[in-house]
Design an enzyme around this catalytic site. Structure first.
Site, PDB file in Angstrom:
ATOM      1  N   ASP A   1      89.721  75.475  -5.166  1.00 21.80           N
ATOM      2  CA  ASP A   1      88.566  75.720  -6.225  1.00 21.80           C
ATOM      3  C   ASP A   1      88.995  76.575  -7.242  1.00 21.80           C
ATOM      4  O   ASP A   1      89.459  77.695  -7.110  1.00 21.80           O
ATOM      5  CB  ASP A   1      87.360  76.340  -5.392  1.00 21.80           C
ATOM      6  CG  ASP A   1      86.019  75.999  -5.980  1.00 21.80           C
ATOM      7  OD1 ASP A   1      86.373  75.569  -7.156  1.00 21.80           O
ATOM      8  OD2 ASP A   1      85.113  76.262  -5.563  1.00 21.80           O
TER       9      ASP A   1
ATOM     10  N   GLN B   1      88.113  74.257  -0.079  1.00 23.27           N
ATOM     11  CA  GLN B   1      88.232  73.638  -1.397  1.00 23.27           C
ATOM     12  C   GLN B   1      89.450  74.396  -2.407  1.00 23.27           C
ATOM     13  O   GLN B   1      89.708  75.469  -1.791  1.00 23.27           O
ATOM     14  CB  GLN B   1      87.056  73.783  -2.227  1.00 23.27           C
ATOM     15  CG  GLN B   1      85.920  73.165  -1.683  1.00 23.27           C
ATOM     16  CD  GLN B   1      84.588  73.309  -2.557  1.00 23.27           C
ATOM     17  OE1 GLN B   1      84.127  74.583  -2.744  1.00 23.27           O
ATOM     18  NE2 GLN B   1      84.450  72.194  -3.063  1.00 23.27           N
TER      19      GLN B   1
ATOM     20  N   ARG C   1      78.783  73.781   4.793  1.00 25.30           N
ATOM     21  CA  ARG C   1      77.683  73.042   4.160  1.00 25.30           C
ATOM     22  C   ARG C   1      77.100  72.332   5.410  1.00 25.30           C
ATOM     23  O   ARG C   1      77.639  71.602   6.045  1.00 25.30           O
ATOM     24  CB  ARG C   1      78.004  71.917   3.160  1.00 25.30           C
ATOM     25  CG  ARG C   1      78.535  72.765   1.750  1.00 25.30           C
ATOM     26  CD  ARG C   1      78.876  71.704   0.711  1.00 25.30           C
ATOM     27  NE  ARG C   1      79.671  72.352  -0.333  1.00 25.30           N
ATOM     28  CZ  ARG C   1      80.067  71.840  -1.328  1.00 25.30           C
ATOM     29  NH1 ARG C   1      79.863  70.597  -1.620  1.00 25.30           N
ATOM     30  NH2 ARG C   1      80.710  72.460  -2.401  1.00 25.30           N
TER      31      ARG C   1
ATOM     32  N   LYS D   1      79.361  66.301 -14.491  1.00 25.14           N
ATOM     33  CA  LYS D   1      80.729  66.347 -13.842  1.00 25.14           C
ATOM     34  C   LYS D   1      81.525  65.184 -13.983  1.00 25.14           C
ATOM     35  O   LYS D   1      80.846  64.035 -14.338  1.00 25.14           O
ATOM     36  CB  LYS D   1      80.747  66.640 -12.444  1.00 25.14           C
ATOM     37  CG  LYS D   1      79.663  65.697 -11.544  1.00 25.14           C
ATOM     38  CD  LYS D   1      79.726  66.116 -10.099  1.00 25.14           C
ATOM     39  CE  LYS D   1      78.987  64.980  -9.360  1.00 25.14           C
ATOM     40  NZ  LYS D   1      79.145  65.140  -7.855  1.00 25.14           N
TER      41      LYS D   1
ATOM     42  N   HIS E   1      87.523  78.559 -10.948  1.00 24.41           N
ATOM     43  CA  HIS E   1      86.279  78.447 -12.084  1.00 24.41           C
ATOM     44  C   HIS E   1      86.897  79.100 -13.279  1.00 24.41           C
ATOM     45  O   HIS E   1      87.431  80.076 -13.272  1.00 24.41           O
ATOM     46  CB  HIS E   1      85.152  79.449 -11.367  1.00 24.41           C
ATOM     47  CG  HIS E   1      84.458  78.971 -10.533  1.00 24.41           C
ATOM     48  ND1 HIS E   1      84.779  79.018  -9.149  1.00 24.41           N
ATOM     49  CD2 HIS E   1      83.409  78.117 -10.108  1.00 24.41           C
ATOM     50  CE1 HIS E   1      84.222  78.224  -8.290  1.00 24.41           C
ATOM     51  NE2 HIS E   1      83.191  77.537  -8.853  1.00 24.41           N
TER      52      HIS E   1
ATOM     53  N   HIS F   1      83.529  74.497 -13.196  1.00 23.33           N
ATOM     54  CA  HIS F   1      84.004  74.462 -11.692  1.00 23.33           C
ATOM     55  C   HIS F   1      84.855  73.420 -11.551  1.00 23.33           C
ATOM     56  O   HIS F   1      84.509  72.313 -12.106  1.00 23.33           O
ATOM     57  CB  HIS F   1      82.855  74.239 -10.818  1.00 23.33           C
ATOM     58  CG  HIS F   1      81.534  75.050 -11.042  1.00 23.33           C
ATOM     59  ND1 HIS F   1      80.917  75.844 -10.045  1.00 23.33           N
ATOM     60  CD2 HIS F   1      80.580  75.254 -12.025  1.00 23.33           C
ATOM     61  CE1 HIS F   1      79.938  76.540 -10.637  1.00 23.33           C
ATOM     62  NE2 HIS F   1      79.681  76.024 -11.605  1.00 23.33           N
TER      63      HIS F   1
ATOM     64  N   CYS G   1      81.678  79.844  -6.124  1.00 30.15           N
ATOM     65  CA  CYS G   1      81.553  80.247  -7.712  1.00 30.15           C
ATOM     66  C   CYS G   1      81.047  81.968  -7.756  1.00 30.15           C
ATOM     67  O   CYS G   1      81.510  82.324  -8.653  1.00 30.15           O
ATOM     68  CB  CYS G   1      80.922  79.692  -8.497  1.00 30.15           C
ATOM     69  SG  CYS G   1      79.328  78.547  -7.588  1.00 30.15           S
TER      70      CYS G   1
END
Length: 638
Positions: free
Chosen positions: A386, A384, A366, A467, A388, A513, A337
């Site tokens: 991903d 990911q 992670r 979420k 935003h 996200h 992000c």
RNA sequence: GCCAGCGUAGCUCAGCAGGCAGAGCAACUGAUUUGUAAUCAGUGGGUCGGGGGUUCGAUUCCCUUCGCUGGCUCCA
């Protein structure tokens, strides 16, 4: 003549019978229900009760069969109860805790001086079989909680005492069979003898009440069915499912490896796996661009100062990798992000620009705890898909619904069924209550307007916002989070993001996200299990293999191979001096969709014989026809 | 991270009440030119996960460490 009541089986006319001595069992008999042996319990006016439950007034009845969903649950619950009884008989001093029926079986958690091991199971099974053989009736009783507490205290069962104290009810129900009494809401089978077939499957540790600060208990898992045939079928299914394990197929199909000497939780994609991954990533980029997303790429390392500003340092540090270079501390990104927010804040934004949708195939690290790693599905490095989304608060719901559409379309292409879960504010979190409520409301309303079923997970949200999670199942029906849609009012605040509204004033954007596949690694793991390694043509790492009969056919085979490559197909050749059956077997084990046989016959007619992965042969076709066929199949993504 | 089990050849697995480490498949070499799931013969291949201990001697027993598996906790 005593009082009479009217009872009926659901969907049939009622009969009138004396209430004297009437219970579920006698009522069903009076209604001449056959196959009483197969009945686990009874629904009285829609409520599931024990078969011997007294009937005092007119009621609609419905037998609950052993092999129904409800019946199996009762049967397994009773089996768990019998297991606890057996364990207490065999291992005096064992304290019992809880033992529910679960999807696919049952378990019971025990506290004993040592943990139970797999080698204890046969003995426990033997004792269970004896208890079942004795056909002991389950006897229900209702007693005041205080009496129950005294009883369990005298039995040396502190966990039961704790459970009753926490229930804080006036009365609790107990079930007794033979020498064993358990706290239990029920219902149970009429007697232990009704448990047709069972097997104890494995042992595991489990924390009391799921709290890692509480005692580690010893859990025994089992399965139970109404009859041996169903149990055998279930065990066979399990065995088949285990063959679909992505870690097994990953090696067999040469897709990826994970090595101790490289680092646990880190995946090496071999060429077959890398191409598969690439196809999916390329597909994803296209699908995102189509939907108004813009591509972005952020760095792997960002200054620790920035992670402090975002809140990750305070709330996510234990999962992050840090490194110091020239007296400057950096954190390896665990999420994508930050860079996207910096892109947003790189210039003044107008309300006319919104929503901004930044998409990145972002690789994150992670530090997952060692015990949770699981092949591709739970790794320490993953990528990911991903994005935003920064939008005005009133665009939030539309954006969420667009994402739900996106998820639905993509999952349909892969043929996945999925479940939705909405998670709310956790204890450790940032932001105001008001923002959390607004965001949670937006998520729930979006899902409800789509009439999608969902489950609420209280307090399970991310630290920055609530979420929606999209859950997929692996081969063994374990559920994994893939897509997720997360609201965030906190980060725009922390990074002081703004846009100029029609009023000429600065306003704070809302932020989402979201990922669609989630982690590419995890998704691939589940995808491998979903297809059992037999990927549809558009995904297959090798789409076709050309098999020659003799060396005479090699030149012809090469021409065909070049034609397919030129048409953008992934093709391999097997020109070895081996028998066709040998080559077919190998190609079959590699699960290659198209085996293209070329021998003298094909050379003469300028054709190719197709053998499909399912063993079917198609009549010979020209290479042109072949290309048309596979192009069509590939485009249909089936 | 916690509980339990397991680490033997590239893979799947035998072996071990402590006494020279094995099979099948794969690999390599040679023969075979083959029509829809395994052609035949031969060859090479191991710090028995790492470290420490007990012992005349440890792959085997003990301790420790790393990893894996199944759960729990945590999570994409």
């Amino acid at each position: 003549m005593g009082k009479k009541v009217r009872v009926n089986v659901k969907g049939s006319p009622p009969i009138e019978i004396p209430v004297q001595g009437l219970n579920g069992l006698t009522a069903l008999k009076a209604l001449s229900i056959d196959n009483m042996e197969n009945i686990a319990a009874i629904k009285i006016n829609g409520e599931i009760k024990d078969l011997p439950t007294k009937i005092n007034s007119s009621a609609e009845l419905e037998p609950v069969c052993m092999d129904s969903q409800d019946g199996l649950e009762i049967l397994r619950h009773s089996a768990a109860h019998v297991m606890a009884q057996a364990v207490r008989d065999l291992f005096p001093g064992t304290k019992v805790t809880i033992g529910p029926a679960i999807k696919g079986g049952f378990y019971y958690d025990f506290d004993y001086e040592r943990a139970f091991e797999a080698k204890d199971l046969p003995e426990i099974e033997k004792r269970m079989a004896e208890i079942i053989e004795e056909d002991l009736p389950f006897i229900r009783s209702e007693i005041p909680s205080s009496e129950a507490i005294d009883f369990f205290r005298s039995q040396g069962e502190p966990y039961k005492v704790e459970l009753i104290e926490d229930l804080s009810e006036q009365k609790v129900t107990l079930y007794r069979d033979g020498n064993f009494t358990d706290l239990c809401r029920g219902p149970h089978l009429p007697s232990t003898g009704k448990i047709g077939a069972f097997q104890l499957t494995h042992v595991a540790g489990a924390y009391w009440r799921g709290d890692e600060h509480k005692a580690m208990l010893s859990r025994i898992y089992g399965v139970a069915f109404a009859d041996q045939k169903s149990l055998d079928a279930h065990l066979k299914n399990l065995e088949e499912a285990r063959k679909r394990d992505h870690r097994v197929l990953g090696r067999k199909l040469d897709l990826f490896s994970i090595r101790e000497d490289l680092g646990p939780g880190m995946v090496i994609f071999h060429p077959n796996g890398a191409i598969l991954r690439h196809i999916i990533e390329e597909f994803e980029i296209k699908e995102h661009l189509k939907r108004g997303y813009e591509l972005a790429v952020g760095p792997q390392l960002l200054k620790t100062e920035l992670w402090k500003k975002s809140g990750h340092f305070d709330h996510y540090r234990e999962n992050m990798y840090f490194t110091d270079i020239e007296d400057q501390s950096y954190g390896i990104k665990p999420m994508n992000c930050l860079a996207h927010m910096l892109i947003y804040s790189s210039k003044v934004r107008s309300y006319r620009d919104l929503p901004k949708r930044y998409f990145e195939l972002g690789t994150v690290h992670r530090h997952e705890r060692s015990g949770v790693l699981h092949g591709l599905i739970r790794a320490r490095q993953f990528t990911q898909d991903d994005a935003h989304i920064l939008c005005s608060p009133d665009q939030l719901k539309t954006e969420i619904q667009n994402i739900l559409d996106f998820v639905g379309e993509i999952m349909a292409i892969f043929g996945f069924h999925y479940d939705l879960e909405i998670s709310t504010r956790p204890k450790k979190s940032i932001g105001t209550d008001e923002d959390w409520q607004k965001a949670t409301k937006a998520l729930i309303e979006s899902v409800e307007e789509y009439n999608l079923p969902y489950q609420i997970n209280q307090g399970e949200g991310a630290f920055y916002g609530p979420k929606i999670d999209v859950m997929l199942e692996d081969a063994l029906e374990r559920s994994w989070q893939c897509a997720t849609i997360q609201c965030d009012f906190a980060l725009p605040e922390r990074f002081d993001l703004s846009y100029v509204g029609p009023d000429g004033e600065k306003h704070r954007p809302a932020m989402i996200h979201r990922v669609i596949l989630g982690s590419i690694e995890r998704f691939l793991g589940i995808l491998i299990e979903h297809y059992a390694g037999a990927f549809p043509l558009w995904l297959a790492p090798v789409q076709a293999i050309i098999l020659t009969i003799t060396d005479r056919n090699i030149a012809y085979g090469k021409d065909l191979s070049e034609a397919l490559s030129a048409a953008d197909f992934r093709v391999e050749t097997d020109f070895r001096n081996e028998k066709l059956s040998f080559k077919v077997r190998e190609a079959q084990m590699k699960k290659i969709p198209y085996m293209l046989v070329v021998g003298d016959k094909e050379m003469e007619t300028g054709s190719v014989t197709i053998r499909l992965r399912d063993g079917h042969n198609l009549p010979p076709v020209s290479s042109k026809e072949l290309i048309a066929r596979i192009r069509d199949e590939s485009q249909k993504r089936r």
